[in-house]
Design a protein around this motif. Structure first.
Motif, PDB file in Angstrom:
ATOM      1  N   GLU A 176       0.831  -1.209   0.000  1.00 52.66           N
ATOM      2  CA  GLU A 176       0.000   0.000   0.000  1.00 52.66           C
ATOM      3  C   GLU A 176       0.865   1.259   0.000  1.00 52.66           C
ATOM      4  O   GLU A 176       0.582   2.226  -0.713  1.00 52.66           O
ATOM      5  CB  GLU A 176      -0.930  -0.011   1.210  1.00 52.66           C
ATOM      6  CG  GLU A 176      -2.019  -1.085   1.129  1.00 52.66           C
ATOM      7  CD  GLU A 176      -2.964  -1.029   2.303  1.00 52.66           C
ATOM      8  OE1 GLU A 176      -2.789  -0.141   3.168  1.00 52.66           O
ATOM      9  OE2 GLU A 176      -3.876  -1.867   2.363  1.00 52.66           O
ATOM     10  N   GLY A 177       1.933   1.237   0.809  1.00 50.65           N
ATOM     11  CA  GLY A 177       2.829   2.384   0.844  1.00 50.65           C
ATOM     12  C   GLY A 177       3.524   2.594  -0.482  1.00 50.65           C
ATOM     13  O   GLY A 177       3.650   3.732  -0.959  1.00 50.65           O
ATOM     14  N   LEU A 178       3.964   1.506  -1.095  1.00 52.46           N
ATOM     15  CA  LEU A 178       4.638   1.606  -2.384  1.00 52.46           C
ATOM     16  C   LEU A 178       3.679   2.107  -3.458  1.00 52.46           C
ATOM     17  O   LEU A 178       4.048   2.938  -4.295  1.00 52.46           O
ATOM     18  CB  LEU A 178       5.216   0.245  -2.782  1.00 52.46           C
ATOM     19  CG  LEU A 178       5.898   0.188  -4.155  1.00 52.46           C
ATOM     20  CD1 LEU A 178       7.058   1.171  -4.234  1.00 52.46           C
ATOM     21  CD2 LEU A 178       6.378  -1.231  -4.452  1.00 52.46           C
ATOM     22  N   PHE A 179       2.458   1.594  -3.445  1.00 56.89           N
ATOM     23  CA  PHE A 179       1.483   2.023  -4.456  1.00 56.89           C
ATOM     24  C   PHE A 179       1.233   3.529  -4.353  1.00 56.89           C
ATOM     25  O   PHE A 179       1.097   4.210  -5.374  1.00 56.89           O
ATOM     26  CB  PHE A 179       0.170   1.254  -4.289  1.00 56.89           C
ATOM     27  CG  PHE A 179      -0.796   1.470  -5.421  1.00 56.89           C
ATOM     28  CD1 PHE A 179      -0.626   0.806  -6.621  1.00 56.89           C
ATOM     29  CD2 PHE A 179      -1.861   2.358  -5.302  1.00 56.89           C
ATOM     30  CE1 PHE A 179      -1.504   1.002  -7.691  1.00 56.89           C
ATOM     31  CE2 PHE A 179      -2.740   2.569  -6.353  1.00 56.89           C
ATOM     32  CZ  PHE A 179      -2.556   1.889  -7.547  1.00 56.89           C
ATOM     33  N   ALA A 180       1.188   4.052  -3.142  1.00 61.69           N
ATOM     34  CA  ALA A 180       0.993   5.488  -2.958  1.00 61.69           C
ATOM     35  C   ALA A 180       2.165   6.275  -3.540  1.00 61.69           C
ATOM     36  O   ALA A 180       1.978   7.332  -4.166  1.00 61.69           O
ATOM     37  CB  ALA A 180       0.830   5.812  -1.476  1.00 61.69           C
ATOM     38  N   ILE A 181       3.376   5.747  -3.368  1.00 57.04           N
ATOM     39  CA  ILE A 181       4.562   6.404  -3.933  1.00 57.04           C
ATOM     40  C   ILE A 181       4.512   6.361  -5.459  1.00 57.04           C
ATOM     41  O   ILE A 181       4.786   7.361  -6.131  1.00 57.04           O
ATOM     42  CB  ILE A 181       5.843   5.722  -3.414  1.00 57.04           C
ATOM     43  CG1 ILE A 181       5.976   5.910  -1.904  1.00 57.04           C
ATOM     44  CG2 ILE A 181       7.085   6.292  -4.122  1.00 57.04           C
ATOM     45  CD1 ILE A 181       7.041   5.044  -1.272  1.00 57.04           C
ATOM     46  N   LEU A 182       4.130   5.216  -6.004  1.00 55.66           N
ATOM     47  CA  LEU A 182       4.028   5.087  -7.458  1.00 55.66           C
ATOM     48  C   LEU A 182       2.961   6.023  -8.019  1.00 55.66           C
ATOM     49  O   LEU A 182       3.159   6.636  -9.073  1.00 55.66           O
ATOM     50  CB  LEU A 182       3.709   3.633  -7.828  1.00 55.66           C
ATOM     51  CG  LEU A 182       4.796   2.598  -7.497  1.00 55.66           C
ATOM     52  CD1 LEU A 182       4.283   1.188  -7.755  1.00 55.66           C
ATOM     53  CD2 LEU A 182       6.057   2.852  -8.293  1.00 55.66           C
ATOM     54  N   GLU A 183       1.843   6.132  -7.320  1.00 54.59           N
ATOM     55  CA  GLU A 183       0.796   7.065  -7.742  1.00 54.59           C
ATOM     56  C   GLU A 183       1.318   8.504  -7.754  1.00 54.59           C
ATOM     57  O   GLU A 183       1.008   9.288  -8.655  1.00 54.59           O
ATOM     58  CB  GLU A 183      -0.412   6.962  -6.810  1.00 54.59           C
ATOM     59  CG  GLU A 183      -1.319   5.780  -7.095  1.00 54.59           C
ATOM     60  CD  GLU A 183      -2.609   5.857  -6.300  1.00 54.59           C
ATOM     61  OE1 GLU A 183      -2.540   6.177  -5.089  1.00 54.59           O
ATOM     62  OE2 GLU A 183      -3.671   5.599  -6.885  1.00 54.59           O
ATOM     63  N   ALA A 184       2.115   8.854  -6.735  1.00 57.42           N
ATOM     64  CA  ALA A 184       2.684  10.201  -6.675  1.00 57.42           C
ATOM     65  C   ALA A 184       3.620  10.444  -7.852  1.00 57.42           C
ATOM     66  O   ALA A 184       3.617  11.532  -8.448  1.00 57.42           O
ATOM     67  CB  ALA A 184       3.430  10.387  -5.352  1.00 57.42           C
ATOM     68  N   LEU A 185       4.404   9.426  -8.220  1.00 56.58           N
ATOM     69  CA  LEU A 185       5.314   9.560  -9.362  1.00 56.58           C
ATOM     70  C   LEU A 185       4.544   9.678 -10.676  1.00 56.58           C
ATOM     71  O   LEU A 185       4.965  10.384 -11.591  1.00 56.58           O
ATOM     72  CB  LEU A 185       6.282   8.373  -9.410  1.00 56.58           C
ATOM     73  CG  LEU A 185       7.306   8.305  -8.265  1.00 56.58           C
ATOM     74  CD1 LEU A 185       8.085   6.989  -8.323  1.00 56.58           C
ATOM     75  CD2 LEU A 185       8.268   9.480  -8.328  1.00 56.58           C
ATOM     76  N   VAL A 186       3.408   8.996 -10.757  1.00 57.94           N
ATOM     77  CA  VAL A 186       2.534   9.129 -11.936  1.00 57.94           C
ATOM     78  C   VAL A 186       1.976  10.544 -12.001  1.00 57.94           C
ATOM     79  O   VAL A 186       1.973  11.184 -13.061  1.00 57.94           O
ATOM     80  CB  VAL A 186       1.395   8.085 -11.899  1.00 57.94           C
ATOM     81  CG1 VAL A 186       0.371   8.381 -12.994  1.00 57.94           C
ATOM     82  CG2 VAL A 186       1.955   6.676 -12.079  1.00 57.94           C
ATOM     83  N   ASP A 187       1.503  11.035 -10.868  1.00 61.04           N
ATOM     84  CA  ASP A 187       0.935  12.392 -10.823  1.00 61.04           C
ATOM     85  C   ASP A 187       1.971  13.437 -11.228  1.00 61.04           C
ATOM     86  O   ASP A 187       1.615  14.480 -11.802  1.00 61.04           O
ATOM     87  CB  ASP A 187       0.421  12.712  -9.415  1.00 61.04           C
ATOM     88  CG  ASP A 187      -0.835  11.926  -9.063  1.00 61.04           C
ATOM     89  OD1 ASP A 187      -1.502  11.442  -9.998  1.00 61.04           O
ATOM     90  OD2 ASP A 187      -1.134  11.784  -7.867  1.00 61.04           O
ATOM     91  N   LYS A 188       3.250  13.164 -10.938  1.00 62.52           N
ATOM     92  CA  LYS A 188       4.319  14.109 -11.264  1.00 62.52           C
ATOM     93  C   LYS A 188       4.936  13.831 -12.639  1.00 62.52           C
ATOM     94  O   LYS A 188       5.984  14.378 -12.977  1.00 62.52           O
ATOM     95  CB  LYS A 188       5.383  14.065 -10.171  1.00 62.52           C
ATOM     96  CG  LYS A 188       4.853  14.559  -8.830  1.00 62.52           C
ATOM     97  CD  LYS A 188       5.783  14.255  -7.679  1.00 62.52           C
ATOM     98  CE  LYS A 188       5.138  14.692  -6.363  1.00 62.52           C
ATOM     99  NZ  LYS A 188       5.941  14.339  -5.177  1.00 62.52           N
ATOM    100  N   SER A 189       4.282  12.957 -13.402  1.00 64.13           N
ATOM    101  CA  SER A 189       4.670  12.640 -14.793  1.00 64.13           C
ATOM    102  C   SER A 189       6.044  11.985 -14.903  1.00 64.13           C
ATOM    103  O   SER A 189       6.674  12.043 -15.962  1.00 64.13           O
ATOM    104  CB  SER A 189       4.634  13.910 -15.656  1.00 64.13           C
ATOM    105  OG  SER A 189       3.337  14.464 -15.661  1.00 64.13           O
ATOM    106  N   LEU A 190       6.503  11.325 -13.842  1.00 59.74           N
ATOM    107  CA  LEU A 190       7.768  10.599 -13.904  1.00 59.74           C
ATOM    108  C   LEU A 190       7.549   9.109 -14.153  1.00 59.74           C
ATOM    109  O   LEU A 190       8.491   8.386 -14.460  1.00 59.74           O
ATOM    110  CB  LEU A 190       8.559  10.813 -12.608  1.00 59.74           C
ATOM    111  CG  LEU A 190       9.081  12.246 -12.433  1.00 59.74           C
ATOM    112  CD1 LEU A 190       9.673  12.430 -11.049  1.00 59.74           C
ATOM    113  CD2 LEU A 190      10.110  12.572 -13.504  1.00 59.74           C
TER     114      LEU A 190
END
Length: 219
Positions: free
Chosen positions: A57-71
């Motif tokens: 769950e923690g990793l998915f949140a980080i991945l979502e943040a990276l998606v939101d930041k277009s990385l």
């Protein structure tokens, strides 16, 4: 203009520096994945290097943040499985950061070991009723699997005799798991080259593993 707007690399570096430390860690570690990866692969690769991620769950949140930041890019696959990948320019920068942090070997080791385990689990499904689906799954991951094989063989060629046998054995096991895929999809030349390289550095490998590699190479 600001430095970050003068070059593409400058823009990427500026975006990377805005990330939190843990976001930077996940971003650069996933740069070892060539054709993207699933959430499970991302978790295992990050775990293999160390550092607190906070579980799936923690990793998915980080991945979502990276998606939101277009990385990172994100797509939901046919099997309702999330897949993440990055553009090639971003991946190249991530690999630079990985090398700068001295994490390249750890990341590639974790990547190789994950795809060995994944392929050995997939191998039994490459025959039987689910063959077509699993052949497609392997095809989707094949760039990562190929990279894992190259890494295993390069490690086998540059380490001590004991480590050489360990990495060569892993390469032979991965080749064995891939044998049905190579046959059905017509990868005879490539499979043969990988097996020849593995056998060339695999004198100390367990006899049963080496015997299977010899069999597959002769086929």
């Amino acid at each position: 203009a600001p430095e970050r707007q003068q070059t593409l690399r400058g823009a990427i570096a500026w975006s990377y520096k805005l990330l939190s430390e843990i976001e930077q860690g996940v971003f650069r570690r996933l740069a070892v994945c060539i054709s993207g990866c699933t959430l499970d692969a991302a978790e295992r690769i990050c775990e293999g290097i160390g550092g607190v991620i906070g579980g799936v769950e923690g990793l998915f949140a980080i991945l979502e943040a990276l998606v939101d930041k277009s990385l990172l890019r994100y797509q939901l696959q046919d099997r309702e499985e999330a897949r993440f990948w990055m553009l090639q320019t971003l991946r190249e920068y991530g690999l630079e950061c990985l090398a700068h942090e001295g994490e390249t070997a750890k990341a590639r080791n974790a990547h190789a070991l994950y795809y060995l385990a994944w392929m050995e689990q997939a191998a039994p499904y490459l025959v039987g009723a689910e063959q077509t689906d699993w052949l497609d799954r392997v095809a989707q991951e094949y760039e990562n699997i190929r990279a894992a094989l190259h890494w295993m063989l390069s490690e086998a060629a540059t380490h001590t005799q004991e480590e050489q046998a360990e990495w060569a054995g892993r390469a032979m096991r991965l080749c064995a798991a891939l044998s049905e895929f190579w046959e059905v999809r017509g990868y005879f030349n490539e499979g043969s080259r990988f097996l020849e390289r593995a056998l060339a550095v695999g004198e100390g490998v367990t006899p049963s593993v080496r015997a299977e590699a010899i069999y597959n190479a002769s086929f």
